[in-house]
Scaffold this motif. Structure first.
Motif, PDB file in Angstrom:
ATOM      1  N   PRO A 183       0.662  -1.364   0.124  1.00 41.18           N
ATOM      2  CA  PRO A 183       0.061   0.042   0.149  1.00 41.18           C
ATOM      3  C   PRO A 183       0.980   1.137  -0.075  1.00 41.18           C
ATOM      4  O   PRO A 183       0.475   2.301  -0.632  1.00 41.18           O
ATOM      5  N   GLU A 184       1.970   1.126   0.641  1.00 42.23           N
ATOM      6  CA  GLU A 184       3.354   2.166   0.684  1.00 42.23           C
ATOM      7  C   GLU A 184       2.800   2.800  -1.178  1.00 42.23           C
ATOM      8  O   GLU A 184       3.753   3.916  -1.232  1.00 42.23           O
ATOM      9  N   ILE A 185       3.375   1.950  -2.255  1.00 43.46           N
ATOM     10  CA  ILE A 185       3.516   2.381  -3.326  1.00 43.46           C
ATOM     11  C   ILE A 185       2.376   3.862  -3.678  1.00 43.46           C
ATOM     12  O   ILE A 185       2.735   3.879  -4.814  1.00 43.46           O
ATOM     13  N   LYS A 186       1.375   3.242  -2.960  1.00 45.46           N
ATOM     14  CA  LYS A 186       0.047   4.251  -3.776  1.00 45.46           C
ATOM     15  C   LYS A 186       0.486   5.556  -3.592  1.00 45.46           C
ATOM     16  O   LYS A 186       0.610   6.552  -4.098  1.00 45.46           O
ATOM     17  N   LYS A 187       0.987   5.662  -2.100  1.00 42.47           N
ATOM     18  CA  LYS A 187       2.227   7.389  -1.488  1.00 42.47           C
ATOM     19  C   LYS A 187       3.018   7.612  -2.725  1.00 42.47           C
ATOM     20  O   LYS A 187       4.009   8.957  -3.053  1.00 42.47           O
ATOM     21  N   ILE A 188       3.857   6.702  -3.291  1.00 38.70           N
ATOM     22  CA  ILE A 188       5.149   7.343  -3.136  1.00 38.70           C
ATOM     23  C   ILE A 188       5.178   7.616  -5.000  1.00 38.70           C
ATOM     24  O   ILE A 188       5.515   7.977  -5.299  1.00 38.70           O
ATOM     25  N   SER A 189       3.331   6.726  -5.868  1.00 41.91           N
ATOM     26  CA  SER A 189       3.883   7.069  -7.190  1.00 41.91           C
ATOM     27  C   SER A 189       3.578   8.549  -7.807  1.00 41.91           C
ATOM     28  O   SER A 189       4.330   8.532  -8.755  1.00 41.91           O
ATOM     29  N   PRO A 190       3.367   9.449  -6.999  1.00 43.54           N
ATOM     30  CA  PRO A 190       2.875  10.394  -7.601  1.00 43.54           C
ATOM     31  C   PRO A 190       4.267  11.227  -7.844  1.00 43.54           C
ATOM     32  O   PRO A 190       4.483  12.150  -8.941  1.00 43.54           O
ATOM     33  N   VAL A 191       4.964  10.955  -7.252  1.00 43.21           N
ATOM     34  CA  VAL A 191       6.548  12.133  -7.054  1.00 43.21           C
ATOM     35  C   VAL A 191       7.943  10.478  -7.639  1.00 43.21           C
ATOM     36  O   VAL A 191       8.735  11.097  -7.999  1.00 43.21           O
ATOM     37  N   ASP A 192       6.695   9.132  -8.286  1.00 38.80           N
ATOM     38  CA  ASP A 192       7.768   8.956  -9.099  1.00 38.80           C
ATOM     39  C   ASP A 192       7.724   9.087 -10.579  1.00 38.80           C
ATOM     40  O   ASP A 192       6.886   9.070 -11.212  1.00 38.80           O
ATOM     41  N   PHE A 194       9.679   7.847 -13.435  1.00 42.49           N
ATOM     42  CA  PHE A 194       9.726   7.106 -14.564  1.00 42.49           C
ATOM     43  C   PHE A 194       8.918   5.562 -14.578  1.00 42.49           C
ATOM     44  O   PHE A 194       9.033   5.052 -15.735  1.00 42.49           O
ATOM     45  N   LEU A 195       8.774   4.821 -13.434  1.00 37.54           N
ATOM     46  CA  LEU A 195       7.414   4.313 -13.150  1.00 37.54           C
ATOM     47  C   LEU A 195       6.571   3.778 -12.698  1.00 37.54           C
ATOM     48  O   LEU A 195       6.363   4.663 -12.078  1.00 37.54           O
ATOM     49  N   SER A 196       5.646   3.179 -13.801  1.00 39.25           N
ATOM     50  CA  SER A 196       4.115   2.876 -13.434  1.00 39.25           C
ATOM     51  C   SER A 196       4.021   1.658 -13.063  1.00 39.25           C
ATOM     52  O   SER A 196       4.530   0.638 -13.921  1.00 39.25           O
ATOM     53  N   VAL A 197       2.747   1.124 -12.261  1.00 39.48           N
ATOM     54  CA  VAL A 197       2.468   0.301 -11.540  1.00 39.48           C
ATOM     55  C   VAL A 197       1.344  -0.942 -12.525  1.00 39.48           C
ATOM     56  O   VAL A 197       2.156  -1.579 -12.866  1.00 39.48           O
ATOM     57  N   LYS A 202       1.635  -5.411 -15.614  1.00 38.96           N
ATOM     58  CA  LYS A 202       1.250  -5.968 -17.104  1.00 38.96           C
ATOM     59  C   LYS A 202       2.449  -6.870 -17.425  1.00 38.96           C
ATOM     60  O   LYS A 202       2.607  -8.490 -17.432  1.00 38.96           O
ATOM     61  N   ALA A 203       3.595  -6.428 -17.518  1.00 38.27           N
ATOM     62  CA  ALA A 203       5.744  -7.028 -17.350  1.00 38.27           C
ATOM     63  C   ALA A 203       5.392  -8.544 -16.426  1.00 38.27           C
ATOM     64  O   ALA A 203       6.013  -9.811 -16.607  1.00 38.27           O
ATOM     65  N   GLY A 204       4.890  -8.509 -15.297  1.00 34.91           N
ATOM     66  CA  GLY A 204       5.348  -9.570 -14.081  1.00 34.91           C
ATOM     67  C   GLY A 204       4.041 -10.529 -14.907  1.00 34.91           C
ATOM     68  O   GLY A 204       4.834 -11.388 -14.527  1.00 34.91           O
ATOM     69  N   GLU A 205       2.735 -10.215 -14.716  1.00 35.70           N
ATOM     70  CA  GLU A 205       2.517 -10.969 -15.516  1.00 35.70           C
ATOM     71  C   GLU A 205       2.936 -12.170 -16.581  1.00 35.70           C
ATOM     72  O   GLU A 205       2.413 -13.379 -16.722  1.00 35.70           O
ATOM     73  N   VAL A 206       3.174 -11.321 -17.917  1.00 31.51           N
ATOM     74  CA  VAL A 206       4.078 -12.324 -19.091  1.00 31.51           C
ATOM     75  C   VAL A 206       5.329 -13.094 -18.536  1.00 31.51           C
ATOM     76  O   VAL A 206       5.052 -14.210 -19.166  1.00 31.51           O
ATOM     77  N   TYR A 207       6.153 -12.019 -17.108  1.00 34.14           N
ATOM     78  CA  TYR A 207       6.733 -13.302 -17.136  1.00 34.14           C
ATOM     79  C   TYR A 207       6.704 -13.999 -16.123  1.00 34.14           C
ATOM     80  O   TYR A 207       7.420 -15.203 -16.235  1.00 34.14           O
ATOM     81  N   ALA A 208       5.392 -14.027 -15.397  1.00 35.25           N
ATOM     82  CA  ALA A 208       5.320 -15.260 -14.129  1.00 35.25           C
ATOM     83  C   ALA A 208       4.342 -16.042 -14.795  1.00 35.25           C
ATOM     84  O   ALA A 208       4.731 -17.125 -14.681  1.00 35.25           O
ATOM     85  N   GLY A 209       3.760 -16.166 -16.441  1.00 34.56           N
ATOM     86  CA  GLY A 209       3.123 -17.131 -17.646  1.00 34.56           C
ATOM     87  C   GLY A 209       2.270 -17.746 -16.599  1.00 34.56           C
ATOM     88  O   GLY A 209       1.304 -16.703 -15.851  1.00 34.56           O
ATOM     89  N   ASN A 210       1.592 -18.578 -16.270  1.00 38.50           N
ATOM     90  CA  ASN A 210       0.190 -19.115 -15.459  1.00 38.50           C
ATOM     91  C   ASN A 210       1.065 -19.404 -14.243  1.00 38.50           C
ATOM     92  O   ASN A 210       0.262 -19.607 -12.707  1.00 38.50           O
ATOM     93  N   SER A 211       2.106 -18.940 -13.212  1.00 39.68           N
ATOM     94  CA  SER A 211       2.249 -19.112 -11.995  1.00 39.68           C
ATOM     95  C   SER A 211       2.085 -17.842 -10.557  1.00 39.68           C
ATOM     96  O   SER A 211       1.863 -16.692 -11.802  1.00 39.68           O
ATOM     97  N   ASP A 212       1.633 -18.822 -10.352  1.00 43.61           N
ATOM     98  CA  ASP A 212       1.750 -17.128  -9.068  1.00 43.61           C
ATOM     99  C   ASP A 212       2.751 -16.464  -8.959  1.00 43.61           C
ATOM    100  O   ASP A 212       4.031 -17.016  -8.692  1.00 43.61           O
ATOM    101  N   PRO A 213       2.389 -14.926  -8.506  1.00 50.90           N
ATOM    102  CA  PRO A 213       3.322 -14.068  -8.780  1.00 50.90           C
ATOM    103  C   PRO A 213       3.641 -14.021  -7.607  1.00 50.90           C
ATOM    104  O   PRO A 213       4.693 -13.360  -7.546  1.00 50.90           O
ATOM    105  N   ARG A 214       2.762 -14.391  -6.299  1.00 50.38           N
ATOM    106  CA  ARG A 214       3.812 -14.590  -5.516  1.00 50.38           C
ATOM    107  C   ARG A 214       4.635 -15.131  -4.712  1.00 50.38           C
ATOM    108  O   ARG A 214       5.226 -15.378  -3.442  1.00 50.38           O
ATOM    109  N   ASN A 215       5.082 -16.483  -5.269  1.00 49.74           N
ATOM    110  CA  ASN A 215       6.397 -18.074  -5.213  1.00 49.74           C
ATOM    111  C   ASN A 215       7.711 -16.380  -5.475  1.00 49.74           C
ATOM    112  O   ASN A 215       7.684 -15.849  -6.548  1.00 49.74           O
TER     113      ASN A 215
END
Length: 303
Positions: A183-192, A194-197, A202-215
């Motif tokens: 949840p702390e990401i929401k506070k930092i996002s307005p000043v970043d 470079f990176l968007s959630v 989306k990049a994380g989803e395709v890299y993870a494939g069908n695996s649980d991203p929490r692995n």
């Protein structure tokens, strides 16, 4: 206080709307806008460059023109798991070779969306064993951004298989949690600037494939931190990924795991690969960590 150069760069990133670039790359299905898949020619004036194949992929080995120091770095590049090397990577790695007389091995590991983390690990694990199992070298595992997360996950995976750890693990603006659920990401996002959630998820989803991203192999913030190589993290306060590096730092300290945590005020994502006053300061710290025999374990906020 941030330097004038870094402030101007921050404004530039805002002006060109850099935050949207990854989303646009997915929209157009093109991820090679900035690619520098092989070292540019000017790098060969600074260090020797060799190329070989492993699992059908390129592995680059950078060595000093003069005497080697006995330090060997395995470096995993960033790029949200969808982008290849960029010129800043090669300049940074050549600088490390020139300043520390180390050897740097860096693989062109498989990237999403064509590949998943399974392919990336299948390529890099044999390379890790080749570098880390011999005992005569001072070994360092290092990576930036996605490569930083990959590096930590790799160390955790090897620990689980009782395979020798590197002496040091150095993570530069690491992506530690593919879910970006802190949840702390929401506070930092307005000043970043470079990176968007949205783009990163989306990049994380395709890299993870069908695996649980929490692995932990995808989100090493969920993996073990004990009995790893000496851990160091460099991050900027205007980087959404700082929410998770702070979380990891707190957890490491709570379980008694030593950690070198370097958070630079007002710095953006992977600023240490650029050429500001703060970049040079961070690079000097990184060089000191690579070359020193012992690593300090204090929390330091540099600014």
């Amino acid at each position: 206080m941030a330097s004038i150069e870094s402030k101007l760069f921050y404004l530039f990133l805002r002006l060109i709307k850099k935050k949207k670039f990854l989303e646009l790359q997915f929209a157009f299905g093109k991820f090679d806008f900035y690619d520098s898949r092989e070292p540019p020619k000017e790098i060969t004036k600074i260090c020797n460059v060799e190329k070989r194949l492993l699992n059908g992929r390129n592995v680059f080995v950078l060595t000093p023109i003069e005497k080697k120091s006995g330090i060997h770095i395995l470096y995993l590049h960033g790029g949200a798991y969808v982008q290849n090397f960029v010129k800043q990577h090669w300049k940074f790695l050549a600088m490390l070779v020139e300043r520390t007389h180390c050897t740097v091995t860096t693989p062109d590991y498989p990237l999403a969306p064509k590949h998943t983390y399974v392919d990336a690990f299948e390529m890099v694990i044999p390379l890790y064993k080749e570098i880390m199992l011999p005992t005569e070298d001072n070994t360092v595992l290092m990576g930036d951004s996605a490569g930083g997360g990959f590096a930590l996950a790799l160390a955790q995976k090897m620990k689980g298989e009782n395979i020798r750890q590197p002496e040091k693990i150095i993570l530069l603006s690491p992506w530690l949690d593919l879910t970006l659920s802190n949840p702390e990401i929401k506070k930092i996002s307005p000043v970043d600037p470079f990176l968007s959630v949205v783009g990163l998820r989306k990049a994380g989803e395709v890299y993870a494939g069908n695996s649980d991203p929490r692995n932990f192999m995808l989100s090493p913030i969920n993996g073990p931190l004990d009995q790893l190589g000496a851990l160091s993290i460099f991050i900027g306060s205007k980087d959404i990924l700082v929410a998770d590096t702070r979380k990891l730092n707190r957890h490491a300290l709570s379980i008694g795991t030593p950690i070198n945590y370097r958070e630079y005020p007002d710095m953006v994502h992977v600023w240490m690969l650029l050429n500001f006053q703060e970049s040079k300061a961070a690079r000097q710290e990184i060089i000191s960590l690579i070359t020193e025999k012992t690593v300090t374990t204090d929390l330091l906020i540099t600014g």
